[in-house]
Design a protein around this motif. Structure first.
Motif, PDB file in Angstrom:
ATOM      1  N   PRO A  23      50.931  92.154  54.408  1.00 41.58           N
ATOM      2  CA  PRO A  23      49.952  92.568  55.424  1.00 41.58           C
ATOM      3  C   PRO A  23      50.551  93.387  56.570  1.00 41.58           C
ATOM      4  O   PRO A  23      49.816  93.982  57.335  1.00 41.58           O
ATOM      5  CB  PRO A  23      49.456  91.215  55.971  1.00 41.58           C
ATOM      6  CG  PRO A  23      50.650  90.305  55.829  1.00 41.58           C
ATOM      7  CD  PRO A  23      51.403  90.769  54.614  1.00 41.58           C
ATOM      8  N   PHE A  69      68.052  88.931  56.273  1.00 41.32           N
ATOM      9  CA  PHE A  69      69.050  88.349  57.183  1.00 41.32           C
ATOM     10  C   PHE A  69      69.413  86.934  56.759  1.00 41.32           C
ATOM     11  O   PHE A  69      70.458  86.418  57.125  1.00 41.32           O
ATOM     12  CB  PHE A  69      68.543  88.286  58.622  1.00 41.32           C
ATOM     13  CG  PHE A  69      68.071  89.598  59.170  1.00 41.32           C
ATOM     14  CD1 PHE A  69      68.582  90.793  58.691  1.00 41.32           C
ATOM     15  CD2 PHE A  69      67.121  89.636  60.173  1.00 41.32           C
ATOM     16  CE1 PHE A  69      68.152  91.997  59.200  1.00 41.32           C
ATOM     17  CE2 PHE A  69      66.684  90.835  60.683  1.00 41.32           C
ATOM     18  CZ  PHE A  69      67.193  92.010  60.199  1.00 41.32           C
ATOM     19  N   LEU A 105      50.670  97.932  65.121  1.00 36.47           N
ATOM     20  CA  LEU A 105      51.973  97.566  65.665  1.00 36.47           C
ATOM     21  C   LEU A 105      53.088  98.392  65.043  1.00 36.47           C
ATOM     22  O   LEU A 105      53.004  98.829  63.902  1.00 36.47           O
ATOM     23  CB  LEU A 105      52.250  96.069  65.477  1.00 36.47           C
ATOM     24  CG  LEU A 105      52.011  95.405  64.134  1.00 36.47           C
ATOM     25  CD1 LEU A 105      53.174  95.622  63.194  1.00 36.47           C
ATOM     26  CD2 LEU A 105      51.833  93.904  64.348  1.00 36.47           C
ATOM     27  N   LEU A 107      57.016  97.478  65.257  1.00 35.66           N
ATOM     28  CA  LEU A 107      58.029  96.586  65.808  1.00 35.66           C
ATOM     29  C   LEU A 107      59.339  96.777  65.057  1.00 35.66           C
ATOM     30  O   LEU A 107      59.343  97.126  63.877  1.00 35.66           O
ATOM     31  CB  LEU A 107      57.581  95.125  65.665  1.00 35.66           C
ATOM     32  CG  LEU A 107      56.310  94.735  66.420  1.00 35.66           C
ATOM     33  CD1 LEU A 107      55.922  93.291  66.115  1.00 35.66           C
ATOM     34  CD2 LEU A 107      56.493  94.907  67.918  1.00 35.66           C
ATOM     35  N   PRO A 131      62.031  93.588  68.852  1.00 39.04           N
ATOM     36  CA  PRO A 131      62.286  92.159  69.069  1.00 39.04           C
ATOM     37  C   PRO A 131      63.499  91.614  68.327  1.00 39.04           C
ATOM     38  O   PRO A 131      63.661  90.402  68.209  1.00 39.04           O
ATOM     39  CB  PRO A 131      60.998  91.507  68.529  1.00 39.04           C
ATOM     40  CG  PRO A 131      60.525  92.432  67.462  1.00 39.04           C
ATOM     41  CD  PRO A 131      61.029  93.809  67.811  1.00 39.04           C
ATOM     42  N   GLU A 132      64.376  92.482  67.825  1.00 37.43           N
ATOM     43  CA  GLU A 132      65.491  92.036  66.976  1.00 37.43           C
ATOM     44  C   GLU A 132      66.351  90.942  67.595  1.00 37.43           C
ATOM     45  O   GLU A 132      66.847  90.066  66.879  1.00 37.43           O
ATOM     46  CB  GLU A 132      66.395  93.219  66.607  1.00 37.43           C
ATOM     47  CG  GLU A 132      65.830  94.131  65.540  1.00 37.43           C
ATOM     48  CD  GLU A 132      64.972  95.251  66.105  1.00 37.43           C
ATOM     49  OE1 GLU A 132      64.511  95.146  67.263  1.00 37.43           O
ATOM     50  OE2 GLU A 132      64.759  96.249  65.382  1.00 37.43           O
ATOM     51  N   LEU A 135      66.048  87.382  66.801  1.00 41.24           N
ATOM     52  CA  LEU A 135      66.493  86.966  65.468  1.00 41.24           C
ATOM     53  C   LEU A 135      68.020  86.958  65.368  1.00 41.24           C
ATOM     54  O   LEU A 135      68.569  86.761  64.286  1.00 41.24           O
ATOM     55  CB  LEU A 135      65.920  87.927  64.419  1.00 41.24           C
ATOM     56  CG  LEU A 135      64.396  87.940  64.349  1.00 41.24           C
ATOM     57  CD1 LEU A 135      63.902  89.195  63.672  1.00 41.24           C
ATOM     58  CD2 LEU A 135      63.881  86.710  63.645  1.00 41.24           C
ATOM     59  N   PHE A 284      60.830  81.558  60.128  1.00 43.70           N
ATOM     60  CA  PHE A 284      60.016  81.159  58.968  1.00 43.70           C
ATOM     61  C   PHE A 284      59.522  79.713  59.112  1.00 43.70           C
ATOM     62  O   PHE A 284      58.409  79.394  58.693  1.00 43.70           O
ATOM     63  CB  PHE A 284      60.797  81.363  57.669  1.00 43.70           C
ATOM     64  CG  PHE A 284      60.991  82.820  57.332  1.00 43.70           C
ATOM     65  CD1 PHE A 284      59.885  83.615  57.037  1.00 43.70           C
ATOM     66  CD2 PHE A 284      62.234  83.415  57.352  1.00 43.70           C
ATOM     67  CE1 PHE A 284      60.025  84.976  56.755  1.00 43.70           C
ATOM     68  CE2 PHE A 284      62.396  84.767  57.072  1.00 43.70           C
ATOM     69  CZ  PHE A 284      61.291  85.550  56.774  1.00 43.70           C
TER      70      PHE A 284
HETATM   71  C1  LIG Z   1      66.855  97.002  61.095  1.00 45.18           C
HETATM   72  C2  LIG Z   1      65.858  96.530  62.108  1.00 45.18           C
HETATM   73  O1  LIG Z   1      66.271  96.888  63.379  1.00 45.18           O
HETATM   74  C3  LIG Z   1      65.711  95.048  62.028  1.00 45.18           C
HETATM   75  C4  LIG Z   1      64.269  94.590  62.159  1.00 45.18           C
HETATM   76  O2  LIG Z   1      63.329  95.318  62.075  1.00 45.18           O
HETATM   77  S1  LIG Z   1      64.097  92.938  62.392  1.00 45.18           S
HETATM   78  C5  LIG Z   1      62.384  92.642  62.342  1.00 45.18           C
HETATM   79  C6  LIG Z   1      61.723  92.999  63.627  1.00 45.18           C
HETATM   80  N1  LIG Z   1      60.351  92.568  63.572  1.00 45.18           N
HETATM   81  C7  LIG Z   1      59.986  91.377  64.050  1.00 45.18           C
HETATM   82  O3  LIG Z   1      60.772  90.628  64.596  1.00 45.18           O
HETATM   83  C8  LIG Z   1      58.545  91.040  63.887  1.00 45.18           C
HETATM   84  C9  LIG Z   1      58.410  89.653  63.281  1.00 45.18           C
HETATM   85  N2  LIG Z   1      57.031  89.328  63.062  1.00 45.18           N
HETATM   86  C10 LIG Z   1      56.246  88.847  64.033  1.00 45.18           C
HETATM   87  O4  LIG Z   1      56.624  88.652  65.175  1.00 45.18           O
HETATM   88  C11 LIG Z   1      54.817  88.550  63.645  1.00 45.18           C
HETATM   89  O5  LIG Z   1      54.779  88.388  62.248  1.00 45.18           O
HETATM   90  C12 LIG Z   1      53.821  89.666  64.063  1.00 45.18           C
HETATM   91  C13 LIG Z   1      53.652  89.631  65.595  1.00 45.18           C
HETATM   92  C14 LIG Z   1      54.319  91.017  63.634  1.00 45.18           C
HETATM   93  C15 LIG Z   1      52.466  89.438  63.375  1.00 45.18           C
HETATM   94  O6  LIG Z   1      51.996  88.155  63.635  1.00 45.18           O
HETATM   95  P1  LIG Z   1      50.755  87.568  62.785  1.00 45.18           P
HETATM   96  O7  LIG Z   1      49.699  88.601  62.693  1.00 45.18           O
HETATM   97  O8  LIG Z   1      50.460  86.238  63.377  1.00 45.18           O
HETATM   98  O9  LIG Z   1      51.291  87.409  61.302  1.00 45.18           O
HETATM   99  P2  LIG Z   1      52.367  86.375  60.737  1.00 45.18           P
HETATM  100  O10 LIG Z   1      51.688  85.193  60.178  1.00 45.18           O
HETATM  101  O11 LIG Z   1      53.440  86.151  61.741  1.00 45.18           O
HETATM  102  O12 LIG Z   1      52.994  87.263  59.572  1.00 45.18           O
HETATM  103  C16 LIG Z   1      52.327  87.470  58.331  1.00 45.18           C
HETATM  104  C17 LIG Z   1      53.333  87.244  57.211  1.00 45.18           C
HETATM  105  O13 LIG Z   1      54.375  88.221  57.305  1.00 45.18           O
HETATM  106  C18 LIG Z   1      55.646  87.596  57.374  1.00 45.18           C
HETATM  107  N3  LIG Z   1      56.489  88.425  58.241  1.00 45.18           N
HETATM  108  C19 LIG Z   1      56.211  88.887  59.475  1.00 45.18           C
HETATM  109  N4  LIG Z   1      57.188  89.668  59.922  1.00 45.18           N
HETATM  110  C20 LIG Z   1      58.127  89.707  58.932  1.00 45.18           C
HETATM  111  C21 LIG Z   1      59.379  90.371  58.796  1.00 45.18           C
HETATM  112  N5  LIG Z   1      59.856  91.197  59.737  1.00 45.18           N
HETATM  113  N6  LIG Z   1      60.068  90.164  57.647  1.00 45.18           N
HETATM  114  C22 LIG Z   1      59.586  89.379  56.663  1.00 45.18           C
HETATM  115  N7  LIG Z   1      58.407  88.756  56.733  1.00 45.18           N
HETATM  116  C23 LIG Z   1      57.685  88.915  57.867  1.00 45.18           C
HETATM  117  C24 LIG Z   1      55.369  86.233  57.972  1.00 45.18           C
HETATM  118  O14 LIG Z   1      56.388  85.316  57.616  1.00 45.18           O
HETATM  119  C25 LIG Z   1      54.047  85.893  57.325  1.00 45.18           C
HETATM  120  O15 LIG Z   1      54.301  85.455  56.010  1.00 45.18           O
HETATM  121  P3  LIG Z   1      53.394  84.296  55.331  1.00 45.18           P
HETATM  122  O16 LIG Z   1      51.998  84.803  55.382  1.00 45.18           O
HETATM  123  O17 LIG Z   1      53.991  84.155  53.997  1.00 45.18           O
HETATM  124  O18 LIG Z   1      53.602  83.072  56.208  1.00 45.18           O
END
Ligand SMILES: C[C@H](O)CC(=O)SCCNC(=O)CCNC(=O)[C@H](O)C(C)(C)COP(=O)(O)OP(=O)(O)OC[C@H]1O[C@@H](n2cnc3c(N)ncnc32)[C@H](O)[C@@H]1OP(=O)(O)O
Length: 723
Positions: A23, A69, A105, A107, A131-132, A135, A284
């Motif tokens: 999603p 990760f 979004l 992010l 938001p990295e 994590l 998670f």
């Molecule tokens: C190289 C780069 O610099 C490194 C990165 O990008 S690190 C990742 C940075 N992004 C984040 O930290 C965002 C993390 N996600 C969130 O904070 C929240 O999911 C959100 C605010 C985007 C959305 O929230 P919301 O709509 O409530 O959905 P939410 O239930 O959290 O997520 C839906 C599904 O996606 C998954 N998901 C969300 N973000 C994910 C991610 N980055 N990686 C893997 N899975 C993810 C969730 O675990 C969830 O899985 P599930 O349905 O099996 O439980």
């Protein structure tokens, strides 16, 4: 639809590349490779003049896949190649202009991809952030370089270090976003923008070449110095904050390309760190709490809770009322007389004003929330309530009387909840016939701030009532965890040794302030004695009695709390506890408490050979935390929580267990069940049964198994286990 990268080339000569991974359009190594291929293909095509990069399904991207990760060895991709090859060589240095069309979004890696483009068009209210750090990693697709160049060093540091997202409207003011367009117009406006860059009518901007927002080097270095000092204070045991600032600095000193190399090197190291493993585990684990077996997976639909009655306007009742009102739920706050009622309503107002003062709530929202409050001193309106939450003092007969009364005055489908923090729910509801509607709603103080909601079910609570409270919890933006009924429930039960072993240590001769320091150095914000000051000694005495009755074999009894109360001390509420509490200043250790401690020590007389024991700070920490893990093992053994990771989330959100340790059970497994078992066994021989290892711990230690292995929820409840 599975993960896909698609491309459509229009008659206007714009290639629209869309990523899709519902999603949230999460990015992984395969997607990056597919993106590179599509860009390569279209760059070679003569009919393509420009690009639009977008995400399908109304969300640009939630970032890189966090699963990578958790198992970094399984992720064979090389981040140096990813960030430089894709974001820089493929997108930013593309021979044709690339515009990002962002909605919903962007992010982490999502925003970083967009920042590699030559312009960004966003829909209204799109969330943008890196938001990295939450994590344990740092932005790894160029964000440490591109963000400071697009929004300035100060704002970039704020967004990365506090993982604070902004909305596209603010992004436009900052220059991160070039244009705002409605969702319907987004791709059309982006196509036009890309063509205008191609025609030379709009600037073709390479983020990494920009210097106009950075300011002077000395200014930037001053900002970095301040940020480093702040990070050392606020995140003392986390490496990623300083590492992120190092990457930013490298780019400022030696240019964006060198900065990218540094970012890649640091990312590679951090992804292997224990902090990252712990924080991604919590990410998670927190999401898993929403899935409650036999409640959320059986097709039930939640009822809409619109009106909630709260009995008791003390600290807890007013905090819960505040939180409900801010979630647009009407609250009827009931107190026994107008004086108490007024006090309760004033506390609610003060709670909301403090949120406004800290910029957490707007004046508008505050006004709206306050209009949701009604103060009452009788039950005449309670027929209309969808839910009632009792939040009076921990007094069993009083609670029983309130519940019998509620059964008479409320409708037969009203949820009857109690905010008790330790009393067995079946005792509270003993005098009613509404056992199926009785449920625990245990909030943590201050309830309008602390994110955890422990939902306690008995064997009689109906699944519908559990689902309804879960739903209210989510509306209140809490993290609700469903647990089985027992003394202290999951959180306070697991942490009862954390509150009382320090008392044992003090009576064995250890300095109480040293215990607090050792626990703070481990990573808790407050030591156990500071925490007891906050709760007050009267509450400590009342809940201590509950544990003494339930777990007599492992409760340490001493006259200390009674002596403190006799000496006119009740903790923070009257300014006098183990610490001196004065308005406007931090609590200070109070030396005048030491003679009282000595008096208690003399009465107990348990120091071996009459001399204080000699322990290191590390031993102090383990002597407090290992019995806590031991009790958590009993909680797991009795199936009080659905999964071990629920206790991890609860310990972090409810007890401020350091998040970078991943929660109480996760941390225990990094320490190892065998070491914990052997230490407890040794201390139980030296100091008594408070340390006696539980069967669950012993079994796992013997088999060399982790403590977190799946626990099956038991069908029947075993409360007050004497194991
Ligand atoms: C190289 C780069 O610099 C490194 C990165 O990008 S690190 C990742 C940075 N992004 C984040 O930290 C965002 C993390 N996600 C969130 O904070 C929240 O999911 C959100 C605010 C985007 C959305 O929230 P919301 O709509 O409530 O959905 P939410 O239930 O959290 O997520 C839906 C599904 O996606 C998954 N998901 C969300 N973000 C994910 C991610 N980055 N990686 C893997 N899975 C993810 C969730 O675990 C969830 O899985 P599930 O349905 O099996 O439980």
């Amino acid at each position: 639809m599975a993960m896909a990268v698609t491309m459509e080339v229009g008659n206007d000569g714009v290639a629209v590349i869309s990523i899709s991974n519902p999603p949230l359009n999460i990015i992984n190594a395969a997607m990056l490779a597919a993106l590179k291929e599509k860009f390569g293909e279209a760059t070679r095509r003569r009919d393509v003049k420009a690009f639009v990069l977008t995400g399908k399904g109304g969300r640009f991207s939630g970032g890189f896949d966090i699963n990578a990760f958790q198992n970094p060895s399984g992720d064979t991709s090389d981040r140096t190649i990813e960030s430089i090859d894709l974001v820089l060589n493929t997108i930013e240095d593309c021979k044709k202009p690339v515009v990002a069309a962002i909605e919903g979004l962007a992010l982490g890696g999502g925003l970083e991809l967009a920042m590699g483009c030559h312009a960004r068009i966003a829909a209204p209210k799109t969330q943008l952030g890196l938001p990295e750090l939450t994590l344990g990693v740092i932005p790894g697709l160029g964000g440490t370089q591109s963000l400071p160049r697009l929004v300035g060093v100060s704002k970039a540091i704020e967004m990365m270090l506090f993982s604070k997202p902004i909305m596209s409207e603010e992004g436009k003011l900052l220059g991160l976003i070039d244009e705002i367009a409605t969702s319907e117009e987004l791709v059309r406006v982006s196509r036009l923008h890309a063509l205008e860059i191609s025609d030379g009518r709009k600037p073709w901007v390479h983020s990494l070449h920009r210097t106009d927002k950075i300011g002077s080097l000395s200014e930037a270095q001053q900002l970095l110095r301040t940020a480093r000092e702040q990070a050392k204070r606020t995140a003392p045991n986390m490496p990623q904050h300083l590492a992120c600032l190092d990457a930013v600095e490298e780019g400022l000193l030696l240019g964006g390309y060198k900065g990218l190399l540094k970012e890649a090197a640091v990312s590679k190291e951090l992804v292997q760190s224990n902090t990252t493993k712990a924080l991604t585990h919590l990410f998670f684990a927190q999401r898993a709490t929403a899935k409650v077996p036999n409640i959320t997976d059986v097709g039930l639909k939640p009822n809409h809770v619109k009106k909630v009655g709260i009995i008791g306007g003390g600290i807890m009742g007013s905090g819960i009322a505040t939180s409900l009102m801010l979630s647009n739920i009407t609250v009827f706050l009931k107190e026994i007389n107008s004086e108490y009622l007024l006090k309760g309503m004033k506390t609610v107002e003060a709670n909301i004003q403090s949120l406004v003062a800290r910029g957490k709530v707007t004046q508008d929202k505050a006004r709206k929330a306050l209009s949701m409050l009604e103060g009452v001193s009788d039950y005449s309106d309670f027929k209309e309530m969808d839910m009632v939450i009792e939040a009076v003092i921990e007094d069993i007969p009083l609670k029983q009387e309130i519940f019998s009364e509620l059964e008479k005055v409320c409708s037969s489908c009203c949820i009857l909840a109690t905010n008790t923090s330790s009393i067995d729910l079946s005792v509270i509801g003993e005098k009613t016939k509404s056992q199926d509607r009785i449920i625990g709603a245990h909030f943590f103080s201050p309830a309008h701030i602390m994110p955890l909601l422990e939902i306690i079910r008995t064997e009689k609570t109906s699944p519908q009532v559990i689902l309804d409270l879960l739903t209210v919890g989510k509306i209140m933006k809490k993290v609700p965890i469903v647990v089985l009924n027992c003394t202290g429930f999951a959180v306070n039960r697991s942490f009862f040794p954390y509150m009382q072993i320090p008392h044992l240590l003090v009576h064995l001769g250890v300095d109480l302030f040293r215990i607090d320091r050792a626990i703070r150095n481990f990573g808790f914000p407050l030591g156990p004695f500071q925490l007891q000051d906050l709760g007050g000694f009267r509450l400590g005495k009342a809940s201590g009695k509950e544990y003494e009755n339930a777990f007599p074999d492992r409760t340490f009894r001493s006259p200390l709390t009674e002596l403190l109360l006799k000496n006119g001390r009740n903790g923070k509420s009257n300014g006098k506890g183990f610490y001196v509490h004065e308005k406007g200043s931090k609590p200070k250790p109070d030396p005048s408490v030491l003679p009282i401690v000595d008096e208690s020590r003399k009465l107990m007389n348990i120091m071996p050979g009459g001399k204080p024991i000699s322990v290191t700070d590390e031993e102090i920490t383990e002597m407090v935390l290992f019995p806590t893990i031991n009790e958590a093992c009993r909680v797991l053994d009795e199936g009080v929580v659905a999964r071990a990771s629920d206790l991890d989330v609860a310990s972090v959100l409810g007890m401020s267990f350091p998040s970078y340790c991943g929660g109480i059970v996760f941390w225990a497994d990094t320490v190892g069940s065998k070491h914990i078992y052997l230490s407890l066994k040794k201390w139980s021989e030296m100091y008594g049964s408070y340390f006696k290892p539980s069967r669950y711990l012993e079994e796992r230690a013997m088999k060399g198994m982790p403590l977190s292995v799946a626990v099956e929820a038991k069908s029947s409840l075993k409360s007050n286990s004497k194991l």
